[in-house]
Design a protein around this motif. Structure first.
Motif, PDB file in Angstrom:
ATOM      1  N   TYR A  14      29.251  -3.673   1.092  1.00 61.40           N
ATOM      2  CA  TYR A  14      27.895  -4.060   0.707  1.00 61.40           C
ATOM      3  C   TYR A  14      27.949  -4.728  -0.655  1.00 61.40           C
ATOM      4  N   TYR A  15      27.371  -5.898  -0.755  1.00 62.21           N
ATOM      5  CA  TYR A  15      27.307  -6.618  -2.022  1.00 62.21           C
ATOM      6  C   TYR A  15      25.847  -6.652  -2.458  1.00 62.21           C
ATOM      7  N   PRO A  16      25.503  -5.909  -3.511  1.00 61.40           N
ATOM      8  CA  PRO A  16      24.105  -5.742  -3.888  1.00 61.40           C
ATOM      9  C   PRO A  16      23.441  -6.977  -4.491  1.00 61.40           C
ATOM     10  N   ASN A  17      24.236  -7.928  -4.944  1.00 59.13           N
ATOM     11  CA  ASN A  17      23.629  -9.124  -5.538  1.00 59.13           C
ATOM     12  C   ASN A  17      24.454 -10.353  -5.189  1.00 59.13           C
ATOM     13  N   PRO A  18      23.855 -11.537  -5.272  1.00 60.78           N
ATOM     14  CA  PRO A  18      24.561 -12.767  -4.903  1.00 60.78           C
ATOM     15  C   PRO A  18      25.809 -13.037  -5.732  1.00 60.78           C
ATOM     16  N   GLU A  19      25.813 -12.613  -7.006  1.00 58.92           N
ATOM     17  CA  GLU A  19      26.978 -12.870  -7.855  1.00 58.92           C
ATOM     18  C   GLU A  19      28.204 -12.099  -7.358  1.00 58.92           C
ATOM     19  N   ALA A  20      28.005 -10.841  -6.935  1.00 62.15           N
ATOM     20  CA  ALA A  20      29.119 -10.044  -6.413  1.00 62.15           C
ATOM     21  C   ALA A  20      29.655 -10.643  -5.117  1.00 62.15           C
ATOM     22  N   LEU A  21      28.761 -11.117  -4.263  1.00 62.54           N
ATOM     23  CA  LEU A  21      29.185 -11.745  -3.009  1.00 62.54           C
ATOM     24  C   LEU A  21      29.940 -13.042  -3.287  1.00 62.54           C
ATOM     25  N   LYS A  22      29.451 -13.857  -4.223  1.00 62.85           N
ATOM     26  CA  LYS A  22      30.122 -15.110  -4.554  1.00 62.85           C
ATOM     27  C   LYS A  22      31.528 -14.846  -5.092  1.00 62.85           C
ATOM     28  N   GLU A  23      31.658 -13.823  -5.923  1.00 64.40           N
ATOM     29  CA  GLU A  23      32.972 -13.465  -6.463  1.00 64.40           C
ATOM     30  C   GLU A  23      33.932 -13.052  -5.346  1.00 64.40           C
ATOM     31  N   GLU A  26      34.953 -16.227  -3.415  1.00 63.94           N
ATOM     32  CA  GLU A  26      35.879 -17.072  -4.171  1.00 63.94           C
ATOM     33  C   GLU A  26      37.273 -16.469  -4.261  1.00 63.94           C
ATOM     34  N   SER A  27      37.364 -15.148  -4.298  1.00 61.56           N
ATOM     35  CA  SER A  27      38.676 -14.502  -4.416  1.00 61.56           C
ATOM     36  C   SER A  27      39.399 -14.422  -3.073  1.00 61.56           C
ATOM     37  N   GLY A  28      38.715 -14.725  -1.970  1.00 60.29           N
ATOM     38  CA  GLY A  28      39.345 -14.679  -0.659  1.00 60.29           C
ATOM     39  C   GLY A  28      39.448 -13.285  -0.073  1.00 60.29           C
ATOM     40  N   VAL A  29      38.648 -12.345  -0.590  1.00 58.08           N
ATOM     41  CA  VAL A  29      38.702 -10.963  -0.110  1.00 58.08           C
ATOM     42  C   VAL A  29      38.114 -10.845   1.295  1.00 58.08           C
ATOM     43  N   LEU A  30      37.052 -11.572   1.564  1.00 56.79           N
ATOM     44  CA  LEU A  30      36.372 -11.450   2.854  1.00 56.79           C
ATOM     45  C   LEU A  30      37.088 -12.259   3.927  1.00 56.79           C
ATOM     46  N   PHE A  31      37.400 -11.599   5.021  1.00 58.72           N
ATOM     47  CA  PHE A  31      37.980 -12.276   6.177  1.00 58.72           C
ATOM     48  C   PHE A  31      37.624 -11.458   7.394  1.00 58.72           C
ATOM     49  N   GLY A  32      36.975 -12.056   8.343  1.00 59.67           N
ATOM     50  CA  GLY A  32      36.628 -11.346   9.562  1.00 59.67           C
ATOM     51  C   GLY A  32      35.190 -11.614   9.946  1.00 59.67           C
ATOM     52  N   PHE A  33      34.647 -10.700  10.736  1.00 51.62           N
ATOM     53  CA  PHE A  33      33.292 -10.842  11.237  1.00 51.62           C
ATOM     54  C   PHE A  33      32.327 -10.182  10.275  1.00 51.62           C
ATOM     55  N   VAL A  34      31.207 -10.864  10.019  1.00 48.59           N
ATOM     56  CA  VAL A  34      30.230 -10.411   9.043  1.00 48.59           C
ATOM     57  C   VAL A  34      28.863 -10.377   9.709  1.00 48.59           C
TER      58      VAL A  34
END
Length: 80
Positions: A14-23, A26-34
Motif C-alpha cells: 500500500y502506498y499512502p501517497n503519490p510520492e511514495a508510489l512514484k519512488e 522509479e526504483s523498479g520495485v513494482l513488477f506484477g499484477f496491480v
C-alpha cells in the motif's frame, strides 16, 4: 521477458501517497499484477482526453476518463 512471471502468493503493498508510489515505480520495485484505482482526466477537458490506459468494458476496449478501478500489469520501467 526479462524477469520471471509473478507466481505464488501475492504480496499486498500500500502506498499512502503519490510520492511514495512514484519512488517505488522509479526504483523498479513494482513488477506484477496491480489492482489500482485510477483518476484520469475527465473526457470533456479543453484539449480533449485521449485515454492512455485501456480497459475491457462490456466486451469492448475502452479508454475511460474519470475514476475507475481494475487489475493491471506493471512492468519495472518508468518514464515520466
Amino acid at each position: 521477458m526479462s524477469k520471471p512471471m509473478p507466481v505464488g502468493l501475492p504480496t499486498l503493498v500500500y502506498y499512502p501517497n503519490p510520492e511514495a508510489l512514484k519512488e517505488a515505480l522509479e526504483s523498479g520495485v513494482l513488477f506484477g499484477f496491480v489492482e489500482a484505482t485510477i483518476q484520469a482526466p475527465p473526457l470533456n477537458t479543453p484539449a480533449g482526453y485521449i485515454g492512455l490506459l485501456p480497459i475491457r468494458l462490456q466486451g469492448r476496449l475502452s479508454c475511460p476518463g474519470g475514476l475507475y478501478s481494475g487489475f493491471f500489469f506493471q512492468k519495472s520501467s518508468y518514464s515520466p
